[in-house]
Write a protein that holds these residues in place. Structure first.
Motif, PDB file in Angstrom:
ATOM      1  N   ASN A  22       0.774  -1.380  -0.022  1.00 19.29           N
ATOM      2  CA  ASN A  22      -0.064   0.098   0.067  1.00 19.29           C
ATOM      3  C   ASN A  22       0.825   1.303  -0.062  1.00 19.29           C
ATOM      4  O   ASN A  22       1.891   1.245   0.162  1.00 19.29           O
ATOM      5  CB  ASN A  22      -0.727   0.073   1.125  1.00 19.29           C
ATOM      6  CG  ASN A  22      -0.184   0.316   2.480  1.00 19.29           C
ATOM      7  OD1 ASN A  22      -0.195   1.430   2.946  1.00 19.29           O
ATOM      8  ND2 ASN A  22       0.383  -0.646   3.188  1.00 19.29           N
ATOM      9  N   THR A  75       0.615   4.554   2.212  1.00 16.42           N
ATOM     10  CA  THR A  75       0.048   5.391   3.431  1.00 16.42           C
ATOM     11  C   THR A  75       0.629   6.678   3.559  1.00 16.42           C
ATOM     12  O   THR A  75       1.830   6.781   4.070  1.00 16.42           O
ATOM     13  CB  THR A  75      -0.259   4.561   4.545  1.00 16.42           C
ATOM     14  OG1 THR A  75      -1.067   3.479   4.063  1.00 16.42           O
ATOM     15  CG2 THR A  75      -0.779   5.325   5.440  1.00 16.42           C
ATOM     16  N   ARG A 124      -4.203   3.627  12.540  1.00 15.05           N
ATOM     17  CA  ARG A 124      -5.213   3.970  11.372  1.00 15.05           C
ATOM     18  C   ARG A 124      -4.603   5.014  10.693  1.00 15.05           C
ATOM     19  O   ARG A 124      -3.756   6.001  11.064  1.00 15.05           O
ATOM     20  CB  ARG A 124      -6.474   4.441  12.352  1.00 15.05           C
ATOM     21  CG  ARG A 124      -7.277   3.494  12.941  1.00 15.05           C
ATOM     22  CD  ARG A 124      -8.275   3.935  13.982  1.00 15.05           C
ATOM     23  NE  ARG A 124      -8.850   2.987  14.480  1.00 15.05           N
ATOM     24  CZ  ARG A 124      -9.697   3.018  15.737  1.00 15.05           C
ATOM     25  NH1 ARG A 124      -9.839   4.343  16.268  1.00 15.05           N
ATOM     26  NH2 ARG A 124     -10.175   1.892  16.235  1.00 15.05           N
ATOM     27  N   ARG A 146      -5.020   5.028   3.596  1.00 13.40           N
ATOM     28  CA  ARG A 146      -4.267   4.059   2.813  1.00 13.40           C
ATOM     29  C   ARG A 146      -4.883   4.004   1.460  1.00 13.40           C
ATOM     30  O   ARG A 146      -5.897   3.985   1.116  1.00 13.40           O
ATOM     31  CB  ARG A 146      -4.425   2.502   3.588  1.00 13.40           C
ATOM     32  CG  ARG A 146      -4.011   1.466   2.516  1.00 13.40           C
ATOM     33  CD  ARG A 146      -4.339   0.171   3.261  1.00 13.40           C
ATOM     34  NE  ARG A 146      -4.052  -1.032   2.621  1.00 13.40           N
ATOM     35  CZ  ARG A 146      -5.079  -1.749   1.946  1.00 13.40           C
ATOM     36  NH1 ARG A 146      -6.177  -0.950   1.550  1.00 13.40           N
ATOM     37  NH2 ARG A 146      -4.701  -2.799   1.317  1.00 13.40           N
ATOM     38  N   SER A 205      -7.093   7.450  -1.438  1.00 13.05           N
ATOM     39  CA  SER A 205      -6.868   6.819  -0.066  1.00 13.05           C
ATOM     40  C   SER A 205      -8.219   6.485   0.443  1.00 13.05           C
ATOM     41  O   SER A 205      -9.310   7.403   0.480  1.00 13.05           O
ATOM     42  CB  SER A 205      -5.839   7.390   0.680  1.00 13.05           C
ATOM     43  OG  SER A 205      -6.295   8.577   1.166  1.00 13.05           O
ATOM     44  N   ARG A 206      -8.552   5.493   1.301  1.00 11.76           N
ATOM     45  CA  ARG A 206      -9.599   5.353   2.292  1.00 11.76           C
ATOM     46  C   ARG A 206      -9.063   4.972   3.785  1.00 11.76           C
ATOM     47  O   ARG A 206      -7.718   4.610   3.776  1.00 11.76           O
ATOM     48  CB  ARG A 206     -10.144   3.982   1.749  1.00 11.76           C
ATOM     49  CG  ARG A 206     -11.015   4.175   0.271  1.00 11.76           C
ATOM     50  CD  ARG A 206     -11.275   2.553  -0.382  1.00 11.76           C
ATOM     51  NE  ARG A 206     -12.138   2.026   0.279  1.00 11.76           N
ATOM     52  CZ  ARG A 206     -13.513   2.064   0.275  1.00 11.76           C
ATOM     53  NH1 ARG A 206     -13.924   2.845  -0.629  1.00 11.76           N
ATOM     54  NH2 ARG A 206     -14.150   1.350   0.893  1.00 11.76           N
ATOM     55  N   HIS A 242      -8.153   3.220   6.755  1.00  5.86           N
ATOM     56  CA  HIS A 242      -7.807   1.783   6.963  1.00  5.86           C
ATOM     57  C   HIS A 242      -7.338   1.596   8.390  1.00  5.86           C
ATOM     58  O   HIS A 242      -6.749   2.602   9.115  1.00  5.86           O
ATOM     59  CB  HIS A 242      -6.658   1.383   5.874  1.00  5.86           C
ATOM     60  CG  HIS A 242      -6.468  -0.034   5.801  1.00  5.86           C
ATOM     61  ND1 HIS A 242      -7.240  -0.967   5.026  1.00  5.86           N
ATOM     62  CD2 HIS A 242      -5.719  -1.056   6.006  1.00  5.86           C
ATOM     63  CE1 HIS A 242      -6.948  -1.821   4.762  1.00  5.86           C
ATOM     64  NE2 HIS A 242      -5.976  -2.166   5.708  1.00  5.86           N
ATOM     65  N   GLU A 243      -7.437   0.347   8.980  1.00  8.42           N
ATOM     66  CA  GLU A 243      -6.792   0.077  10.080  1.00  8.42           C
ATOM     67  C   GLU A 243      -5.985  -1.273  10.346  1.00  8.42           C
ATOM     68  O   GLU A 243      -6.382  -2.309   9.484  1.00  8.42           O
ATOM     69  CB  GLU A 243      -8.044   0.009  11.185  1.00  8.42           C
ATOM     70  CG  GLU A 243      -7.655  -0.675  12.603  1.00  8.42           C
ATOM     71  CD  GLU A 243      -8.816  -0.805  13.565  1.00  8.42           C
ATOM     72  OE1 GLU A 243      -9.352   0.120  14.226  1.00  8.42           O
ATOM     73  OE2 GLU A 243      -9.282  -2.080  13.566  1.00  8.42           O
ATOM     74  N   TRP A 244      -4.815  -1.152  11.016  1.00 12.79           N
ATOM     75  CA  TRP A 244      -4.012  -2.215  11.004  1.00 12.79           C
ATOM     76  C   TRP A 244      -3.976  -2.547  12.614  1.00 12.79           C
ATOM     77  O   TRP A 244      -3.605  -1.509  13.350  1.00 12.79           O
ATOM     78  CB  TRP A 244      -2.713  -1.994  10.637  1.00 12.79           C
ATOM     79  CG  TRP A 244      -2.518  -1.765   9.176  1.00 12.79           C
ATOM     80  CD1 TRP A 244      -2.416  -2.604   8.304  1.00 12.79           C
ATOM     81  CD2 TRP A 244      -2.724  -0.355   8.430  1.00 12.79           C
ATOM     82  NE1 TRP A 244      -2.189  -2.189   7.139  1.00 12.79           N
ATOM     83  CE2 TRP A 244      -2.264  -0.738   7.146  1.00 12.79           C
ATOM     84  CE3 TRP A 244      -2.831   0.832   8.894  1.00 12.79           C
ATOM     85  CZ2 TRP A 244      -2.346   0.409   6.186  1.00 12.79           C
ATOM     86  CZ3 TRP A 244      -2.841   1.954   7.890  1.00 12.79           C
ATOM     87  CH2 TRP A 244      -2.434   1.559   6.626  1.00 12.79           C
ATOM     88  N   GLU A 292      -6.150  -6.482   9.196  1.00 12.88           N
ATOM     89  CA  GLU A 292      -6.268  -5.435   8.740  1.00 12.88           C
ATOM     90  C   GLU A 292      -7.823  -5.176   8.175  1.00 12.88           C
ATOM     91  O   GLU A 292      -8.688  -6.290   8.020  1.00 12.88           O
ATOM     92  CB  GLU A 292      -5.655  -5.466   7.052  1.00 12.88           C
ATOM     93  CG  GLU A 292      -4.260  -5.390   7.500  1.00 12.88           C
ATOM     94  CD  GLU A 292      -3.292  -5.089   6.116  1.00 12.88           C
ATOM     95  OE1 GLU A 292      -3.765  -4.249   5.290  1.00 12.88           O
ATOM     96  OE2 GLU A 292      -2.489  -5.600   5.803  1.00 12.88           O
ATOM     97  N   LYS A 293      -8.353  -3.898   8.322  1.00 17.79           N
ATOM     98  CA  LYS A 293      -9.732  -3.664   7.715  1.00 17.79           C
ATOM     99  C   LYS A 293      -9.880  -2.236   7.344  1.00 17.79           C
ATOM    100  O   LYS A 293      -9.310  -1.396   7.588  1.00 17.79           O
ATOM    101  CB  LYS A 293     -10.701  -4.071   8.826  1.00 17.79           C
ATOM    102  CG  LYS A 293     -10.783  -3.021   9.927  1.00 17.79           C
ATOM    103  CD  LYS A 293     -11.850  -3.341  10.677  1.00 17.79           C
ATOM    104  CE  LYS A 293     -12.164  -2.429  12.294  1.00 17.79           C
ATOM    105  NZ  LYS A 293     -13.102  -2.768  12.939  1.00 17.79           N
ATOM    106  N   ASP A 294     -10.940  -2.099   6.156  1.00 21.18           N
ATOM    107  CA  ASP A 294     -11.152  -1.016   5.621  1.00 21.18           C
ATOM    108  C   ASP A 294     -12.290  -0.208   6.693  1.00 21.18           C
ATOM    109  O   ASP A 294     -13.427  -0.884   6.755  1.00 21.18           O
ATOM    110  CB  ASP A 294     -11.645  -1.148   4.481  1.00 21.18           C
ATOM    111  CG  ASP A 294     -11.860  -0.045   3.460  1.00 21.18           C
ATOM    112  OD1 ASP A 294     -12.249   1.054   4.072  1.00 21.18           O
ATOM    113  OD2 ASP A 294     -11.764   0.102   2.443  1.00 21.18           O
TER     114      ASP A 294
END
Length: 479
Positions: free
Chosen positions: A377, A379, A395, A398, A418-419, A421-423, A434-436
């Motif tokens: 990605n 970021t 967060r 990304r 970008s949107r 995103h969370e890691w 990971e999730k959007d």
């Protein structure tokens, strides 16, 4: 950008940091260099250097040499204005006002309990009509969209004590970096574009910029405004921050932090929770590629400095902090001088390469970083990072492609936008989740900000600019 208001915010968090800083000693090599261009700096190991300083050359010879250089550049390099498409009109430069003006029309209303203060931001505002490209015997080179001299824009909110009515004042002013002053004195472009274009054109731009000014590229100071220890700074990561007066918008001086910090400075340093120390880093295209630094809460000392020993130069733009850790983004948007010399682009995003997030103890070193491999990605901006149980939560905004050097807007996939995103990085097991955060909604966002008292600890709210991908990707074909 920054908002400075007259009320006093305090929010205390108990720190669990056990290891303290080790103070960094100074040396005599105190120069700041553009992270894209530092391979031209003097005293590179293994390369013979001239043993005299330019100041040692008689003034007459210097003046003659400068005039000959100017004649050569003027004869062989043609500056061309980069056209603004109709969808890019907001990137056009504006003139300095000279003096503040009252805002006469306000749509909506200002809440009665809104605090008095100043809202200030910076952004690119190129001199001499706009961004440039050049054409020469060496090929073409051009500015990219994030370049252009930095200009401060400020709104001052004042409330009448008698009637409760608001007065809003606007002012603007260029950040007067050293290279800005050089070009203003000449009243024409001095620096050749040096990021995108033909390899030989970029390399020749570095050389002629350095010969004519002692700098290989401009110090543009156009990306962020931040506060530390009661002082305010304008910054772009090609140089050290410039201290500014947020009332007059005057440029005061460069932040001459320490001779030990002889490299650029990120546009987005972060204050560590509870200690108030400033965590920063600097990127350069020659080793060491990325160095992390920690500055004392009073802004007077560099208390920690460490090379993270990365094996590539990632164009990292932001850093995260938690109560105990620093968060490092290593993604496959790279600056590669060998690639440039071989005829390739200086900056390139390669989705086939790896992406990692590093979690580093506040005063740690390269060996103490725990790395987590994540999906490839790009970021640029971290919303926030914090600790939650065994996890470090990051967060950010990304994307699956890069807006730099220039976005690819030829398809409708909008991968460069970008949107949120969370890691979730488990420090015990090494697991990554990971999730959007937007779920299935096609919402593109960037340039986040949160309340400064929640940087590094769990927060509920973030404020992020929504991007319209259709309007942003509207293009006319250029010939």
């Amino acid at each position: 950008m920054i908002m400075a208001f007259s009320y006093n915010n305090t929010f205390k968090v108990n720190s669990s940091i056990k290891k303290g800083p080790s103070y960094v000693s100074s040396d005599n090599s105190h120069n700041h260099f553009n992270p894209l261009l530092s391979f031209l700096k003097p005293n590179i190991k293994g390369i013979p250097q001239l043993s005299f300083q330019i100041d040692d050359v008689p003034k007459t010879i210097k003046n003659t040499f400068s005039k000959l250089l100017d004649v050569f550049v003027d004869s062989f390099f043609e500056f061309i204005d980069k056209p603004l498409l109709s969808s890019q009109s907001n990137f056009g430069p504006v003139e300095e006002l000279g003096e503040a003006i009252a805002v006469s029309s306000i749509h909506g209303h200002i809440p009665s309990d809104f605090p008095e203060g100043v809202y200030i931001r910076n952004g690119p505002n190129p001199l001499f009509g706009g961004l440039k490209s050049t054409k020469s015997i060496f090929g073409r080179s051009s500015h990219i969209w994030v370049e252009g001299e930095g200009m401060l824009h400020a709104l001052y909110f004042q409330k009448s004590s008698n009637h409760g009515t608001w007065t809003v004042i606007y002012n603007n002013k260029h950040v007067q970096t050293e290279t800005y002053n050089l070009e203003k004195q000449r009243n024409k472009p001095l620096f050749l574009p040096a990021i995108e274009g033909n390899s030989l054109a970029i390399l020749s731009a570095y050389l002629f910029n350095w010969l004519r000014s002692g700098k290989v590229n401009k110090y543009i100071s156009n990306t962020n405004v931040f506060e530390h220890s009661g002082k305010f700074y304008s910054i772009a990561e090609s140089d050290m921050p410039q201290e500014i007066d947020i009332l007059s918008l005057k440029t005061l001086k460069n932040w001459d932090l320490s001779a030990a910090w002889n490299r650029p400075f990120t546009s987005h340093p972060k204050k560590a929770p509870s200690t108030g120390e400033l965590v920063t880093f600097g990127v350069e295209p020659t080793k060491p590629f990325l160095v992390v630094g920690i500055i004392s809460a009073d802004g007077k000392k560099l208390v920690h400095k460490v090379d993270l020993k990365l094996n590539r130069c990632s164009l990292v733009h932001d850093i995260g902090v938690t109560q105990r850790y620093n968060v490092i983004m290593d993604f496959p948007l790279t600056i590669d001088l060998n690639r440039l010399i071989r005829g390739g682009p200086l900056i390139k995003y390669n989705k086939k390469e790896y992406a990692k997030i590093g979690v580093m103890p506040r005063y740690g070193n390269a060996n103490s970083i725990k790395w987590f491999e994540v999906e490839p990605n790009c970021t640029f901006h971290i919303i926030n990072s914090f600790e939650e149980g065994d996890e470090v939560v990051v967060r950010g905004c990304r994307s699956l492609d890069s807006l730099i050097p220039e976005p690819d807007l030829s398809s409708n996939e909008f991968k460069c936008f970008s949107r949120c995103h969370e890691w979730r990085l488990n420090m015990q097991t090494g697991e990554v989740k990971e999730k959007d955060l937007c779920n299935d909604k096609a919402v593109y966002m960037d340039f986040p900000i949160i309340h400064e008292n929640f940087v590094g600890i769990k927060n509920r709210y973030a404020y992020i600019q929504v991007v319209d991908p259709i309007s942003s990707s509207t293009q006319e074909r250029q010939r």
